[in-house]
Every structure is written in structure tokens, then in C-alpha cells.
Design a protein around this motif. Structure first.
Motif, PDB file in Angstrom:
ATOM      1  N   GLU A   1       1.028  -1.115   0.149  1.00 17.37           N
ATOM      2  CA  GLU A   1      -0.106   0.131   0.098  1.00 17.37           C
ATOM      3  C   GLU A   1       0.877   1.297  -0.137  1.00 17.37           C
ATOM      4  O   GLU A   1       1.778   1.446   0.914  1.00 17.37           O
ATOM      5  N   PRO A   2       0.905   1.975  -0.960  1.00 15.85           N
ATOM      6  CA  PRO A   2      -0.017   1.945  -2.308  1.00 15.85           C
ATOM      7  C   PRO A   2       0.469   0.663  -3.036  1.00 15.85           C
ATOM      8  O   PRO A   2       1.668   0.141  -2.820  1.00 15.85           O
ATOM      9  N   GLN A   3      -0.083   0.140  -3.971  1.00 16.72           N
ATOM     10  CA  GLN A   3       0.400  -0.881  -5.143  1.00 16.72           C
ATOM     11  C   GLN A   3       1.735  -0.296  -5.674  1.00 16.72           C
ATOM     12  O   GLN A   3       1.579   0.635  -5.999  1.00 16.72           O
ATOM     13  N   PRO A   4       2.551  -1.173  -6.026  1.00 13.16           N
ATOM     14  CA  PRO A   4       3.811  -0.778  -6.616  1.00 13.16           C
ATOM     15  C   PRO A   4       3.512   0.081  -8.013  1.00 13.16           C
ATOM     16  O   PRO A   4       4.188   1.251  -8.143  1.00 13.16           O
ATOM     17  N   ARG A   5       2.571  -0.175  -8.694  1.00 13.76           N
ATOM     18  CA  ARG A   5       2.444   0.617 -10.132  1.00 13.76           C
ATOM     19  C   ARG A   5       2.006   1.857  -9.612  1.00 13.76           C
ATOM     20  O   ARG A   5       1.974   2.765 -10.395  1.00 13.76           O
ATOM     21  N   GLU A   6       1.055   2.042  -8.686  1.00 10.93           N
ATOM     22  CA  GLU A   6       0.713   3.193  -8.042  1.00 10.93           C
ATOM     23  C   GLU A   6       1.668   4.168  -7.644  1.00 10.93           C
ATOM     24  O   GLU A   6       1.708   5.412  -7.794  1.00 10.93           O
ATOM     25  N   PHE A   7       2.728   3.367  -6.974  1.00  9.21           N
ATOM     26  CA  PHE A   7       3.882   4.147  -6.497  1.00  9.21           C
ATOM     27  C   PHE A   7       4.658   5.007  -7.613  1.00  9.21           C
ATOM     28  O   PHE A   7       5.021   6.076  -7.711  1.00  9.21           O
TER      29      PHE A   7
ATOM     30  N   ALA B   1       3.391   4.954 -11.255  1.00  6.91           N
ATOM     31  CA  ALA B   1       3.037   5.737 -12.146  1.00  6.91           C
ATOM     32  C   ALA B   1       2.000   6.869 -11.690  1.00  6.91           C
ATOM     33  O   ALA B   1       1.110   7.413 -12.639  1.00  6.91           O
ATOM     34  N   GLY B   2       1.679   6.632 -10.448  1.00  9.09           N
ATOM     35  CA  GLY B   2       0.552   7.710 -10.099  1.00  9.09           C
ATOM     36  C   GLY B   2      -0.747   7.555 -10.765  1.00  9.09           C
ATOM     37  O   GLY B   2      -1.449   6.503 -10.694  1.00  9.09           O
TER      38      GLY B   2
END
Length: 351
Positions: free
Chosen positions: A55-61, A63-64
Motif C-alpha cells: 500500500e500503495p500498490q507498486p504501479r501506483e507508486f 505511475a501515479g
């Protein structure tokens, strides 16, 4: 089930587990099959089953706002994992410190010193650590050295296609709620706690229950015929808007607005689950409030027509559409809330 927020909350009672790692976004039937695979080993070893999420998920970290929309927020994910027999969820903050760990450091700190893993189940394409240098071969090598088993997930397909969170998102975006439910093993839903808002709906005879959503990209956006369920199990047919309300000034944070048919009561502060059954149209900015009011009346009529034959009994099937209602007739196929077994095979735990 125990939820552990960070490595510092692990105690001796949490160690010595069978574990798997991933986002588990949606906890779809592929994920459910992975968990079945883990449960088999947990039973054999007499060990608890642990799921490691981020949390956050890696792609969120990385790629926003360009990251894929989430299917489930953390609260819902935990609830679904509990239903699959998971004993503990380790939620790691995905930050610069975690991202900077080498593959071996991740294994040493999280799997060995942290969880004391006895057996690990991951996809054979699983990558981890700084610059994704850690891989399945490294896990196998360290497992042989340190005495824990490593096994890759077994393939799981429906209609000759691997089940994935990406496929579920695509089906939801296309208005195919029936096929999405087959992949999830349950109807897709949104949930949250009803909050007070501008109460503009009351001025036009369409009061809404407003549920704030995460300030992230949306898996759904538009207007939908829905079935809503309160915490006490009571169900209501209705119509819902998911989006940013552009006609009435707009909002930075997306909101789920639900108008329940034939309901008169106070829902503030209560949790509600909303099941989209059919897409009516996209979210539109109207020229004025009167135009919006007229369209809302049409949306209500369309949703009532579509849901007219729906039984609100909790054991009944829902009329999940296979296509949007806008511009064409929907192909509906009832889907029972009694989800089928995930089987013994699994896809990679993407999403």
C-alpha cells in the motif's frame, strides 16, 4: 484474521507461515485458486496462511494517476481474503525504503527475519527488489539455502484465457458486468460509508446516498442501474452516478451517488454496498441544471424498467448486463450470488 501494518507488527505468533505475495486486486478467481494452492500447503505443514500486499500498490507508486484503476480498496480486499481462509495479511508500505531493497534484502527482511516463511507460492514471472532484480530463480536458490519451499502458481483459465485483474477492468469498462462476475466469482461491487453532501438531489425529488471514493483512477464512470445493499441485508433497486459531477461545479474526489427507489429513510453514517447491473450512459456536463434534472428523470425510468423483474431477495440472481444499455438493447444473463468454486489451478497473481 489478523492484519499486520508493517514488519514491526510481526510477532512470534505470526511466523512460520505459508505465504504468497501480490496485489490481489479484485481477489478474482485466479487469485482464489492461488489461495487454494496455499491452503493445501498450510494444511500439510500445520502453518498459518499469510498474504503479503503493498500500500500503495507498486504501479501506483511509480505511475501515479497513470496506474490502472483499482478493483478493490484495501478494506474490501482484506474482507475478501478473509472469506478465502487467509489467516494473516501483511500490508507493507511501498515507499522509497522498500523500493530500494535488493532482492536478497527483501527475502532476508520480509520472508526470513519477518515471516519465517516455511513455503512460498508465487508466479514464476514474479519480480521484486530494486530494479526488479529479484526473480523466481533467486527465491529457489535462497529457499534451498535457508530451508523453505518455493512453488510457482498453477495456470488458471476461463474460456481459454488467463483470468487477470486487467481482463476484469476491461470488461467493466465495456459494460459487461456478467462476464466480469464470472472472472471475479461474484458480482462486482462498490462500497463505502454514506456521508452528508450538498443535498441537491432532494431539490429535484431524487435524494442520493453519497459514498466518497478513493482519489484514484476509476474502474467505472457514468450512470448505472444498480442494486444497493445495506449493512442489515436490506436491498433496494436504484440508479447511481460514479464520477465528478461536472454540471454542479465538479469535485476533485470522485463520488458514488445512489438514488434508491421506493426508500425513505436516513442512511447517513451507514455502510452500503452497491452492485452495478447495467450501464445507462456516460457522465456528461449539461448546459444547465434543468437539463440535468430532465436527464435524471430519464435515467430513473430506464433503471426502473431494467430492474423491474429483479427479485431483491439476497439469494436471488441479479440481472447483470453483457453490454451497455445506451444505444442498444442489453444482453443480460443472471448471475447467482452463490459463487462457484475457483478450482485447483491458478493464474499469476497480478493486480
Amino acid at each position: 484474521m489478523r492484519v499486520l501494518r508493517g514488519l514491526h507488527n510481526i510477532t512470534a505468533s505470526h511466523r512460520g507461515c505459508v505465504a504468497t505475495i501480490g496485489n490481489f486486486d479484485g481477489v478474482h478467481r485466479g487469485h482464489q485458486a492461488i489461495l487454494q494452492q496455499c491452503r493445501e500447503h498450510a494444511a500439510r505443514l500445520g502453518a498459518p496462511l499469510a498474504v503479503v500486499v503493498f500500500e500503495p500498490q507498486p504501479r501506483e507508486f511509480f505511475a501515479g494517476d497513470q496506474a490502472p484503476p483499482r478493483l478493490t480498496r484495501l478494506r474490501e480486499k482484506v474482507r475478501l481474503l478473509r472469506r478465502q481462509g487467509v489467516d494473516q495479511v501483511l500490508c507493507l508500505p511501498f515507499n522509497e525504503a522498500l523500493r530500494s531493497l535488493t532482492g536478497r534484502e527483501f527475502i532476508d527482511r520480509v520472508l526470513l527475519a519477518g515471516l519465517g516463511v516455511k513455503h512460498l507460492v508465487v508466479g514464476d514471472d514474479f519480480r521484486f527488489g530494486c530494479d526488479r532484480q529479484g526473480d523466481f530463480a533467486l527465491l529457489e536458490s535462497v529457499g534451498r539455502e535457508c530451508g523453505f519451499g518455493v512453488e510457482h502458481t498453477r495456470s488458471f483459465e476461463i474460456e481459454n484465457q488467463r483470468v487477470s485483474s486487467t481482463r476484469v477492468r476491461t470488461l467493466l469498462a465495456s459494460g459487461n458486468f456478467c462476464a466480469a462476475a464470472r472472472l471475479l466469482g461474484r458480482p462486482y461491487s462498490l462500497d463505502g460509508r454514506v456521508v452528508r453532501d450538498q443535498q441537491l438531489g432532494r431539490t429535484i425529488g431524487a435524494p442520493t446516498a453519497n459514498l466518497p471514493l478513493l482519489p484514484r483512477p476509476l474502474a467505472l464512470r457514468g450512470v448505472f442501474a444498480v442494486v444497493a445493499e445495506r449493512e442489515d441485508g436490506a436491498r433496494y433497486a436504484g440508479v447511481a452516478n460514479v464520477g465528478f459531477r461536472p454540471t454542479v461545479g465538479g469535485t476533485k474526489r470522485p463520488t458514488l451517488e445512489v438514488h434508491l427507489f421506493d426508500f425513505d429513510g436516513d442512511l447517513y453514517g451507514r455502510r452500503m454496498t452497491v452492485i452495478p447491473c447495467a450501464r445507462l450512459r456516460g457522465e456528461v456536463k449539461f448546459a444547465d441544471f434543468q437539463a440535468l434534472k430532465n436527464q435524471i428523470a430519464r435515467d430513473q425510468a430506464a433503471a426502473r424498467r431494467y430492474l423491474a423483474a429483479t427479485s431483491l431477495n439476497t439469494d436471488s440472481a441479479l440481472p447483470l448486463a453483457s453490454a451497455p444499455l445506451e444505444g442498444q438493447a442489453a444482453l443480460s444473463d443472471p448471475f447467482s450470488l452463490d459463487s462457484s468454486s475457483a478450482g485447483n489451478a491458478a493464474d499469476a497473481n497480478d493486480g
